[in-house]
Write a protein that holds these residues in place. Sequence first.
Motif, mmCIF file in Angstrom:
data_model
loop_
_atom_site.group_PDB
_atom_site.id
_atom_site.type_symbol
_atom_site.label_atom_id
_atom_site.label_comp_id
_atom_site.label_asym_id
_atom_site.label_seq_id
_atom_site.Cartn_x
_atom_site.Cartn_y
_atom_site.Cartn_z
ATOM 1 N N LYS A 215 6.291 12.408 34.795
ATOM 2 C CA LYS A 215 5.191 12.321 33.830
ATOM 3 C C LYS A 215 5.675 12.653 32.419
ATOM 4 C CE LYS A 215 1.523 13.333 37.149
ATOM 5 N NZ LYS A 215 0.461 14.279 37.557
ATOM 6 N N LYS A 216 6.561 13.631 32.291
ATOM 7 C CA LYS A 216 7.119 13.977 30.980
ATOM 8 C C LYS A 216 7.987 12.839 30.453
ATOM 9 C CE LYS A 216 7.164 18.999 31.589
ATOM 10 N NZ LYS A 216 8.012 20.219 31.659
ATOM 11 N N ARG A 217 8.759 12.241 31.361
ATOM 12 C CA ARG A 217 9.606 11.112 30.967
ATOM 13 C C ARG A 217 8.750 9.939 30.493
ATOM 14 N NH1 ARG A 217 14.968 10.857 34.020
ATOM 15 N NH2 ARG A 217 15.236 12.882 35.011
ATOM 16 N N LYS A 218 7.666 9.692 31.217
ATOM 17 C CA LYS A 218 6.755 8.598 30.868
ATOM 18 C C LYS A 218 6.101 8.862 29.516
ATOM 19 C CE LYS A 218 2.803 6.027 32.784
ATOM 20 N NZ LYS A 218 1.807 6.239 31.703
ATOM 21 N N ASP A 219 5.715 10.111 29.292
ATOM 22 C CA ASP A 219 5.075 10.471 28.034
ATOM 23 C C ASP A 219 6.029 10.260 26.856
ATOM 24 O OD1 ASP A 219 2.754 11.629 26.626
ATOM 25 O OD2 ASP A 219 4.148 13.247 26.165
ATOM 26 N N LYS A 220 7.299 10.619 27.043
ATOM 27 C CA LYS A 220 8.295 10.416 25.989
ATOM 28 C C LYS A 220 8.494 8.924 25.718
ATOM 29 C CE LYS A 220 10.939 14.674 26.601
ATOM 30 N NZ LYS A 220 12.243 15.266 26.979
#
Length: 225
Positions: A215-220
């Motif tokens: 989810k953090k990777r997607k947000d970035k």
Amino acid sequence: MESITIHNVKIIRKDIKNITLKVKPTCDVILTVPLKTDDKHISYILEKRKNWISKKVDFFEANNKVEEKEYVSGESFKYLGKNYRLKVIESKIEQVKLLRGYIQVFVKDKTNLNKKQKLLNEWYILKAEKYFQKVVNEYLSIVKKEVKNIKIRQMKTRWGSCNTSKGYINLNSELIKKRRESIEYVIFHELAHLVHPNHSREFYNYLDTYMPDWKKRKDKLETFV
């Protein structure tokens, strides 16, 4: 499957268990809900998430403006999440190199915009082919499925797609400009579809298991321009 539009939001009713809300880079807002979801509950969801939707739409509207590049020395171009200055050099041998913190374009005619653009685009594709294949190979050890073909091309509305029946993976060539962790997320996301074809609960559990920070990777990926 039934599809209607309410307040510029596309509502899709499907035979699914979970509700999903997406804002695409095109600024299309899509809410997918189970077949028996009533309009009152849909309105509740949209009201609850209206600030999130608004922020996403504002972000994509602000960043979807096409910046007209002149392909001259000093302009900024991205590669693997970093900004590099362009250096255009007159040369008999036409090529592109990443050297000393610059993306160097060697070209016979420094005023030929189309040629400079073509050389740089070809360089991006070559870099993408090599780097994407490396990431695919790393995550195939987890997925343990055969990928028969990887196609890299420009896509307007998505970063990647997967043809599960043929074992084909399509990746957006623009992805090579993004951060490494975001590239890994997109590739693993598409490879995971070879195990779980749909965006089911099992699919997201699979992502949680093998890429807990997805989810953090997607947000970035969505917020880093």
